[in-house]
Design a protein around this motif. Sequence first.
Motif, PDB file in Angstrom:
ATOM      1  N   THR A 209       0.635   0.018 -18.322  1.00 50.18           N
ATOM      2  CA  THR A 209      -0.456  -0.731 -17.699  1.00 50.18           C
ATOM      3  C   THR A 209       0.026  -1.437 -16.432  1.00 50.18           C
ATOM      4  O   THR A 209       1.222  -1.680 -16.250  1.00 50.18           O
ATOM      5  CB  THR A 209      -1.037  -1.774 -18.661  1.00 50.18           C
ATOM      6  OG1 THR A 209      -0.046  -2.785 -18.920  1.00 50.18           O
ATOM      7  CG2 THR A 209      -1.462  -1.140 -19.962  1.00 50.18           C
ATOM      8  N   ILE A 210      -0.940  -1.773 -15.578  1.00 48.04           N
ATOM      9  CA  ILE A 210      -0.637  -2.545 -14.375  1.00 48.04           C
ATOM     10  C   ILE A 210      -0.301  -3.974 -14.779  1.00 48.04           C
ATOM     11  O   ILE A 210      -1.029  -4.597 -15.546  1.00 48.04           O
ATOM     12  CB  ILE A 210      -1.839  -2.558 -13.413  1.00 48.04           C
ATOM     13  CG1 ILE A 210      -2.213  -1.132 -12.996  1.00 48.04           C
ATOM     14  CG2 ILE A 210      -1.549  -3.428 -12.201  1.00 48.04           C
ATOM     15  CD1 ILE A 210      -1.235  -0.462 -12.077  1.00 48.04           C
ATOM     16  N   PRO A 245       3.783   0.997  -7.073  1.00 44.93           N
ATOM     17  CA  PRO A 245       2.704   1.832  -6.538  1.00 44.93           C
ATOM     18  C   PRO A 245       3.189   2.557  -5.294  1.00 44.93           C
ATOM     19  O   PRO A 245       4.135   2.115  -4.634  1.00 44.93           O
ATOM     20  CB  PRO A 245       1.616   0.815  -6.186  1.00 44.93           C
ATOM     21  CG  PRO A 245       2.376  -0.437  -5.866  1.00 44.93           C
ATOM     22  CD  PRO A 245       3.571  -0.433  -6.791  1.00 44.93           C
ATOM     23  N   PHE A 246       2.555   3.675  -4.991  1.00 45.38           N
ATOM     24  CA  PHE A 246       2.906   4.402  -3.776  1.00 45.38           C
ATOM     25  C   PHE A 246       2.325   3.680  -2.561  1.00 45.38           C
ATOM     26  O   PHE A 246       1.181   3.250  -2.583  1.00 45.38           O
ATOM     27  CB  PHE A 246       2.375   5.831  -3.829  1.00 45.38           C
ATOM     28  CG  PHE A 246       2.721   6.634  -2.613  1.00 45.38           C
ATOM     29  CD1 PHE A 246       3.997   7.133  -2.442  1.00 45.38           C
ATOM     30  CD2 PHE A 246       1.776   6.869  -1.618  1.00 45.38           C
ATOM     31  CE1 PHE A 246       4.331   7.871  -1.318  1.00 45.38           C
ATOM     32  CE2 PHE A 246       2.093   7.592  -0.486  1.00 45.38           C
ATOM     33  CZ  PHE A 246       3.382   8.099  -0.335  1.00 45.38           C
ATOM     34  N   VAL A 255      -3.988   0.071  -5.354  1.00 48.22           N
ATOM     35  CA  VAL A 255      -3.535  -1.103  -6.101  1.00 48.22           C
ATOM     36  C   VAL A 255      -2.056  -1.327  -5.806  1.00 48.22           C
ATOM     37  O   VAL A 255      -1.269  -0.381  -5.762  1.00 48.22           O
ATOM     38  CB  VAL A 255      -3.767  -0.892  -7.612  1.00 48.22           C
ATOM     39  CG1 VAL A 255      -3.131  -2.006  -8.426  1.00 48.22           C
ATOM     40  CG2 VAL A 255      -5.267  -0.811  -7.894  1.00 48.22           C
ATOM     41  N   LYS A 256      -1.661  -2.581  -5.598  1.00 51.16           N
ATOM     42  CA  LYS A 256      -0.308  -2.881  -5.127  1.00 51.16           C
ATOM     43  C   LYS A 256       0.637  -3.399  -6.216  1.00 51.16           C
ATOM     44  O   LYS A 256       1.773  -3.744  -5.922  1.00 51.16           O
ATOM     45  CB  LYS A 256      -0.379  -3.928  -4.008  1.00 51.16           C
ATOM     46  CG  LYS A 256      -1.193  -3.496  -2.787  1.00 51.16           C
ATOM     47  CD  LYS A 256      -0.590  -2.271  -2.123  1.00 51.16           C
ATOM     48  CE  LYS A 256      -1.189  -2.000  -0.750  1.00 51.16           C
ATOM     49  NZ  LYS A 256      -2.578  -1.511  -0.801  1.00 51.16           N
ATOM     50  N   SER A 257       0.220  -3.474  -7.470  1.00 52.12           N
ATOM     51  CA  SER A 257       1.067  -4.020  -8.537  1.00 52.12           C
ATOM     52  C   SER A 257       1.774  -2.905  -9.300  1.00 52.12           C
ATOM     53  O   SER A 257       1.261  -1.785  -9.399  1.00 52.12           O
ATOM     54  CB  SER A 257       0.227  -4.846  -9.512  1.00 52.12           C
ATOM     55  OG  SER A 257      -0.359  -5.945  -8.849  1.00 52.12           O
ATOM     56  N   PRO A 258       2.952  -3.191  -9.894  1.00 55.14           N
ATOM     57  CA  PRO A 258       3.706  -2.161 -10.622  1.00 55.14           C
ATOM     58  C   PRO A 258       3.175  -1.942 -12.036  1.00 55.14           C
ATOM     59  O   PRO A 258       2.450  -2.780 -12.591  1.00 55.14           O
ATOM     60  CB  PRO A 258       5.124  -2.740 -10.672  1.00 55.14           C
ATOM     61  CG  PRO A 258       4.900  -4.223 -10.692  1.00 55.14           C
ATOM     62  CD  PRO A 258       3.693  -4.461  -9.811  1.00 55.14           C
ATOM     63  N   LYS A 259       3.551  -0.813 -12.615  1.00 53.15           N
ATOM     64  CA  LYS A 259       3.326  -0.549 -14.029  1.00 53.15           C
ATOM     65  C   LYS A 259       4.662  -0.720 -14.758  1.00 53.15           C
ATOM     66  O   LYS A 259       5.730  -0.567 -14.156  1.00 53.15           O
ATOM     67  CB  LYS A 259       2.800   0.875 -14.237  1.00 53.15           C
ATOM     68  CG  LYS A 259       1.408   1.097 -13.676  1.00 53.15           C
ATOM     69  CD  LYS A 259       1.007   2.558 -13.679  1.00 53.15           C
ATOM     70  CE  LYS A 259       0.636   3.068 -15.047  1.00 53.15           C
ATOM     71  NZ  LYS A 259       0.066   4.439 -15.001  1.00 53.15           N
ATOM     72  N   VAL A 260       4.602  -1.023 -16.047  1.00 52.23           N
ATOM     73  CA  VAL A 260       5.822  -1.262 -16.810  1.00 52.23           C
ATOM     74  C   VAL A 260       5.978  -0.214 -17.902  1.00 52.23           C
ATOM     75  O   VAL A 260       4.995   0.194 -18.537  1.00 52.23           O
ATOM     76  CB  VAL A 260       5.829  -2.684 -17.422  1.00 52.23           C
ATOM     77  CG1 VAL A 260       4.695  -2.865 -18.421  1.00 52.23           C
ATOM     78  CG2 VAL A 260       7.175  -2.992 -18.082  1.00 52.23           C
ATOM     79  N   PHE A 312       6.630   6.853  -8.485  1.00 48.16           N
ATOM     80  CA  PHE A 312       5.579   5.882  -8.199  1.00 48.16           C
ATOM     81  C   PHE A 312       4.409   6.098  -9.163  1.00 48.16           C
ATOM     82  O   PHE A 312       4.336   7.116  -9.841  1.00 48.16           O
ATOM     83  CB  PHE A 312       5.064   6.051  -6.766  1.00 48.16           C
ATOM     84  CG  PHE A 312       6.126   5.967  -5.709  1.00 48.16           C
ATOM     85  CD1 PHE A 312       6.511   4.737  -5.181  1.00 48.16           C
ATOM     86  CD2 PHE A 312       6.750   7.118  -5.225  1.00 48.16           C
ATOM     87  CE1 PHE A 312       7.487   4.660  -4.196  1.00 48.16           C
ATOM     88  CE2 PHE A 312       7.728   7.049  -4.251  1.00 48.16           C
ATOM     89  CZ  PHE A 312       8.089   5.815  -3.729  1.00 48.16           C
ATOM     90  N   HIS A 313       3.485   5.153  -9.171  1.00 46.16           N
ATOM     91  CA  HIS A 313       2.186   5.408  -9.795  1.00 46.16           C
ATOM     92  C   HIS A 313       1.131   5.381  -8.699  1.00 46.16           C
ATOM     93  O   HIS A 313       1.359   4.885  -7.591  1.00 46.16           O
ATOM     94  CB  HIS A 313       1.882   4.404 -10.908  1.00 46.16           C
ATOM     95  CG  HIS A 313       1.476   3.036 -10.434  1.00 46.16           C
ATOM     96  ND1 HIS A 313       0.189   2.730 -10.036  1.00 46.16           N
ATOM     97  CD2 HIS A 313       2.183   1.873 -10.310  1.00 46.16           C
ATOM     98  CE1 HIS A 313       0.113   1.470  -9.685  1.00 46.16           C
ATOM     99  NE2 HIS A 313       1.298   0.916  -9.829  1.00 46.16           N
TER     100      HIS A 313
END
Length: 395
Positions: A209-210, A245-246, A255-260, A312-313
């Motif tokens: 998830t983000i 994110p790419f 969207v600029k947040s990472p996924k874990v 990336f996601h």
Amino acid sequence: MWIQRDISSILQRNLDPIQIIRGPRQCGKSSLLLHLDPEFKELSLDDPGLRQLAQNDPELFLNQFASNKLFIDEAQYAPALFPSLKRRVDLLKRDPKVTVQTIFRLTGSNQILMDRHVKESLAGRASFFDMNTLSVSEIVGAIPTTKIQDIIYKGGWPELHANPTLDIKKYLDNYINSYVEKDIILTSGIQKSMEFLKFVRLLAGRVGTILDFSKLGNDVGVNSKTIKDWLSVLERMHIIALVPPFFSNLTNRLVKSPKVYFLDTGLACRLQGWTSAEPILTSPQQGLLFENLVFSEIFKLNINLELGWEIFHWRSRDGEEIDFLIKMDPKKFLFVEAKVSSLKVQNIREYAEVKKVFQKNIPNLVVCHQEGERILHQNVPISMLKDFLLMPELN
């Protein structure tokens, strides 16, 4: 039973005098190194006596074993040893009669201590390698009958696959108690231990998830800066990975947040509270845990073979979403979707943001799935994902 490790070829080709292999406890570092070259003498600094000698009198410690190639396990516990290793390597390099080869192999499960003590002392004298738990391809290559659902639940811990009589729940509980709850908290100087443990368990429930740092902080009872610090600790200790994110100059609507993701699904499953594999099949977490397994397969392949890929996601503010985008080189990309069942997959060539960024060079989409499922004409079972990603036409 021996399970062949992908990283073996990289280690055997490298001839630097010192090799440093980092990775979490029980991922198979010691077994691999002793298997590759039994001539190395193993010295574990988990032994209090050896640790004290190596720290208090490193020259005497090394002189006792001067005729041997040395494998020093958990080397981070004796930082005084590293300047002595540096001097010995420098002397060997100056001797024209000596052929350069690997004579010291060091391992460490505590990345924070390794970073603190090793990098500066051995700069230019050592090669660093990261090792993870078993990948799906390594497990299935050794035990072809293994079910993917069991791999999700067990994770890639070598002992659990080599010895099927072990109690999986007890093994993972002991690992969490010793490594996550003790080693990481103590060496990282984390003061709010109860909050940290709650954070780790909540994080396991958010795989795939983000990340919303503020919301996670509110749920744990700490601020977002602390959450970011703790995420950094878990990354350095090889527990999780954050997938960014790419970005490009055309991606203002992404969207600029990472996924874990957890690097081992077994830990994620146990932290979520699962006590067997079967209930996961009908749970809302099944899809995300399988997605986590696909990520860890790509991640481990990339690390084990030193491929240099970036992962990336992709998610736009308009709802366009693709699980992973692999940047194989500056001009070559590949989209990967993780699907556990035969659901309809959208045509990414119609995604507005994909078309805007990649224009006429839209990357191919690969759907990765569990065994027995047919999704698209071009689809890959996770047990064959490694072979697919290493195909010459993709690289």
